[in-house]
Design an enzyme around this catalytic site. Structure first.
Site, PDB file in Angstrom:
ATOM      1  N   LYS A 126      28.507  51.254  45.715  1.00  0.00           N
ATOM      2  CA  LYS A 126      29.346  50.256  46.397  1.00  0.00           C
ATOM      3  C   LYS A 126      29.271  50.501  47.890  1.00  0.00           C
ATOM      4  O   LYS A 126      29.033  51.632  48.327  1.00  0.00           O
ATOM      5  CB  LYS A 126      30.804  50.387  45.947  1.00  0.00           C
ATOM      6  N   ASP A 166      31.002  41.012  47.486  1.00  0.00           N
ATOM      7  CA  ASP A 166      32.332  41.394  46.997  1.00  0.00           C
ATOM      8  C   ASP A 166      33.303  40.673  47.947  1.00  0.00           C
ATOM      9  O   ASP A 166      32.911  39.681  48.581  1.00  0.00           O
ATOM     10  CB  ASP A 166      32.514  42.923  46.998  1.00  0.00           C
TER      11      ASP A 166
HETATM   12  P1  NDP Z   1      36.578  36.709  47.918  1.00  0.00           P
HETATM   13  O1  NDP Z   1      36.518  37.279  49.267  1.00  0.00           O
HETATM   14  O2  NDP Z   1      35.710  35.544  47.569  1.00  0.00           O
HETATM   15  O3  NDP Z   1      38.076  36.288  47.554  1.00  0.00           O
HETATM   16  C1  NDP Z   1      39.152  37.191  47.589  1.00  0.00           C
HETATM   17  C2  NDP Z   1      40.405  36.376  47.392  1.00  0.00           C
HETATM   18  O4  NDP Z   1      41.538  37.220  47.230  1.00  0.00           O
HETATM   19  C3  NDP Z   1      40.691  35.503  48.596  1.00  0.00           C
HETATM   20  O5  NDP Z   1      41.263  34.295  48.154  1.00  0.00           O
HETATM   21  C4  NDP Z   1      41.672  36.347  49.382  1.00  0.00           C
HETATM   22  O6  NDP Z   1      42.502  35.588  50.253  1.00  0.00           O
HETATM   23  C5  NDP Z   1      42.504  36.918  48.251  1.00  0.00           C
HETATM   24  N1  NDP Z   1      43.282  38.095  48.659  1.00  0.00           N
HETATM   25  C6  NDP Z   1      44.610  38.202  48.613  1.00  0.00           C
HETATM   26  N2  NDP Z   1      45.041  39.362  49.056  1.00  0.00           N
HETATM   27  C7  NDP Z   1      43.977  40.048  49.404  1.00  0.00           C
HETATM   28  C8  NDP Z   1      43.802  41.340  49.953  1.00  0.00           C
HETATM   29  N3  NDP Z   1      44.816  42.158  50.231  1.00  0.00           N
HETATM   30  N4  NDP Z   1      42.561  41.750  50.164  1.00  0.00           N
HETATM   31  C9  NDP Z   1      41.531  40.939  49.916  1.00  0.00           C
HETATM   32  N5  NDP Z   1      41.638  39.691  49.408  1.00  0.00           N
HETATM   33  C10 NDP Z   1      42.864  39.253  49.159  1.00  0.00           C
HETATM   34  O7  NDP Z   1      36.289  37.905  46.913  1.00  0.00           O
HETATM   35  P2  NDP Z   1      35.863  37.854  45.380  1.00  0.00           P
HETATM   36  O8  NDP Z   1      36.466  36.682  44.712  1.00  0.00           O
HETATM   37  O9  NDP Z   1      34.413  38.085  45.307  1.00  0.00           O
HETATM   38  O10 NDP Z   1      36.547  39.202  44.840  1.00  0.00           O
HETATM   39  C11 NDP Z   1      37.864  39.226  44.301  1.00  0.00           C
HETATM   40  C12 NDP Z   1      38.022  40.459  43.431  1.00  0.00           C
HETATM   41  O11 NDP Z   1      37.063  40.443  42.380  1.00  0.00           O
HETATM   42  C13 NDP Z   1      37.801  41.796  44.159  1.00  0.00           C
HETATM   43  O12 NDP Z   1      38.634  42.757  43.571  1.00  0.00           O
HETATM   44  C14 NDP Z   1      36.345  42.122  43.831  1.00  0.00           C
HETATM   45  O13 NDP Z   1      36.098  43.493  43.918  1.00  0.00           O
HETATM   46  C15 NDP Z   1      36.282  41.636  42.394  1.00  0.00           C
HETATM   47  N6  NDP Z   1      34.961  41.348  41.861  1.00  0.00           N
HETATM   48  C16 NDP Z   1      34.098  40.496  42.484  1.00  0.00           C
HETATM   49  C17 NDP Z   1      32.861  40.219  41.935  1.00  0.00           C
HETATM   50  C18 NDP Z   1      31.926  39.245  42.538  1.00  0.00           C
HETATM   51  O14 NDP Z   1      30.877  38.992  41.941  1.00  0.00           O
HETATM   52  N7  NDP Z   1      32.225  38.640  43.680  1.00  0.00           N
HETATM   53  C19 NDP Z   1      32.434  40.859  40.682  1.00  0.00           C
HETATM   54  C20 NDP Z   1      33.442  41.675  40.054  1.00  0.00           C
HETATM   55  C21 NDP Z   1      34.643  41.905  40.650  1.00  0.00           C
HETATM   56  P3  NDP Z   1      41.918  34.799  51.532  1.00  0.00           P
HETATM   57  O15 NDP Z   1      41.351  33.502  50.978  1.00  0.00           O
HETATM   58  O16 NDP Z   1      43.108  34.611  52.403  1.00  0.00           O
HETATM   59  O17 NDP Z   1      40.871  35.674  52.121  1.00  0.00           O
HETATM   60  O1  2IT Z   2      32.546  44.484  41.586  1.00  0.00           O
HETATM   61  C1  2IT Z   2      31.461  43.980  41.245  1.00  0.00           C
HETATM   62  O2  2IT Z   2      30.987  44.163  40.124  1.00  0.00           O
HETATM   63  C2  2IT Z   2      30.748  43.147  42.227  1.00  0.00           C
HETATM   64  N1  2IT Z   2      31.267  42.929  43.320  1.00  0.00           N
HETATM   65  C3  2IT Z   2      29.401  42.588  41.896  1.00  0.00           C
HETATM   66  C4  2IT Z   2      28.327  43.611  42.128  1.00  0.00           C
HETATM   67  C5  2IT Z   2      26.920  43.105  41.973  1.00  0.00           C
HETATM   68  O3  2IT Z   2      26.027  43.922  42.235  1.00  0.00           O
HETATM   69  O4  2IT Z   2      26.688  41.948  41.613  1.00  0.00           O
END
Ligand code: NDP
Ligand code: 2IT
Length: 444
Positions: A126, A166
């Protein structure tokens, strides 16, 4: 002291002031305790758990860049290459002001076992930065990404370490990072996933984490004798994971009542409208107040509160520790059937315990959100064979990965004498494959 307790004490002592890392390790070690107790002598002699909790490599670097006013800014970049026993390091990059080594270590540690659960050959890693993309121009984002990659490129490669998105890192950022990697190395290779479709990305990667979460939940409910169709849901977050979780939930006949961002949340009694949400968040990069303007029937609240809304399903899809014990009590009092984690470690340890012990079907992050990284591994396969699969092909493989995960963790939980404890099932099933590979490869 038992070996598990010794290792946990060592992790806390060696990594002070990293509470998120401690939390991830604690949950994991508690789950595998019965297995470790059975093999204590062998594991202890080989220091298996010490090696598992010590990253293979931790990289930390300066990222200087120039903002639109001509001012030089300095951020810190990180890449933790945690474990390569079953494949090249694989895991996302997070750009958020809260990022420090402890966050990257907790995420990298979780990633080892998540990646193992996908059944695909990817190790755990990561990275990220304390850079805050909010309010930055496209030029500032590009300047930051180019500077970040100017150091990171030394440590990654298609067969070495393959970062992805992420929080705060989506298609735009991956494009800038990829362009700089190619410019410096001269190599056109699958060094990042989540790429755009015109330069080696995979169809369905954008949707994969959210869709995968719903395929997982659908199957988990099925094996518990329940039908997802007609249920209601509360979702937190409004980013990549939340948006496509809401979209697939609605396709499966679920009414999604809420979503949230870092400043407030929406209650939409008619069900969250995905095209509106996408326009607000993906196109305009605006706050959810704009959703309310476009959907007058919805209600906007400042602060947090999605878990107070009564629903059958809860999907935390924003960030770590966003669902605490009080939230868990409210969900249970409101009759929640299942909680499945789209975000990484969104539930506190006491919230998870409360939900599990009150009969809630609990799908832990490292299993429930593995569809994102699973589809990243499918992107790597397509890059290797220099071919692109159709959306339907990738989506069908994603669905099968999630169904397999449900059955694997269910079996592992049963074998451990903890039927229905999917936290234990996920940790044990993820661990056994990695431990086997580590043992086979000797002391490295
Ligand atoms: P994004 O940046 O696309 O979205 C994050 C969302 O969460 C935004 O709407 C953000 O608000 C909101 N949010 C609220 N509070 C917080 C905070 N304290 N810190 C950060 N964000 C906050 O990220 P993802 O959707 O990609 O990721 C969301 C979660 O899913 C994370 O935990 C990530 O690790 C996990 N994840 C992501 C994967 C991926 O493929 N992207 C895969 C597996 C897990 P705002 O719109 O105001 O920024
Ligand atoms: O938390 C996760 O699994 C991710 N943000 C996706 C990682 C990836 O390599 O697609």
């Amino acid at each position: 002291m038992s070996y598990v307790d010794e290792v946990y004490a060592r992790v806390v002592a060696k990594n002070p002031a990293e509470p998120e890392f401690h939390q991830a390790v604690k949950e994991f070690l508690e789950s595998i305790r019965p297995i470790v107790d059975k093999h204590e002598e062998e594991y202890r002699k080989n220091a298996l758990l010490e090696r598992l909790t010590e990253p293979e490599r931790q990289i930390r670097f300066r990222v200087p860049w120039v903002d639109d006013k001509g001012q030089v800014q300095v951020n810190t970049g990180y890449r933790v290459q945690f474990n390569s026993a079953i494949g090249p390091y694989k895991g996302g990059l997070r750009f958020h002001p809260s990022v420090y080594m402890g966050i990257i270590k907790f995420l990298g540690f979780e990633q080892i076992f998540k990646n193992s659960l996908t059944g695909l050959p990817i190790g755990g890693g990561k990275g990220g930065s304390d850079f805050d993309p909010k309010g930055k121009s496209d030029r500032e984002i590009m300047a930051f990404c180019q500077s970040f990659m100017t150091e990171l490129y030394k440590h990654i490669g298609a067969d070495v370490d393959v970062p992805a998105g992420d929080i705060g890192v989506g298609g735009r950022e991956i494009g800038f990072l990829y362009g700089q990697y190619k410019r410096i190395t001269g190599k056109y290779e699958g060094v990042l996933t989540g790429k755009g479709l015109s330069y080696g990305g995979s169809l369905a990667r954008t949707e994969a984490t959210g869709y995968g979460l719903l395929y997982f939940t659908d199957e988990l409910l099925k094996i518990n004798g329940k039908d997802i169709k007609g249920m209601t849901a509360v979702v937190s977050g409004a980013g990549n994971v939340a948006i496509y979780a809401i979209q697939k939930a609605e396709e499966l006949g679920v009414k999604v009542l809420t979503c949230s961002d870092s400043t407030g949340w929406i209650y939409d009694p008619d069900g969250i409208d995905v095209p509106t949400l996408k326009e607000v968040k993906e196109v305009n990069r605006a706050r959810l107040t704009q959703y309310k303007e476009k959907r007058p029937n919805s209600v906007y609240h400042e602060g947090r509160g999605v878990w107070t809304v009564k629903a059958d399903l809860a999907f935390p899809c924003a960030t770590q520790n966003e669902l605490n014990l009080d939230d868990a009590k409210t969900l249970v009092a409101n009759g929640v059937v299942a909680v499945c984690e789209g975000a990484n470690m969104p539930s506190t340890l006491d919230a998870t315990e409360y939900l599990k012990s009150n009969g809630v079907i609990f799908g832990p992050a490292k299993a429930a959100n593995a569809g994102g990284v699973g589809t990243s591994a499918l992107e790597m396969s397509q890059n290797s064979e220099r071919l692109s699969w159709t959306f339907e092909e990738v989506d069908a493989k994603l669905k099968q990965i999630m169904i397999n995960i449900v059955h694997n963790i269910d079996e592992a939980a049963k074998e451990a004498g903890k039927p229905g404890d999917y936290v234990a099932g996920a940790n044990i099933a993820g661990f056994l494959k990695v431990a086997d590979a580590m043992n086979a490869q000797g002391i490295v």
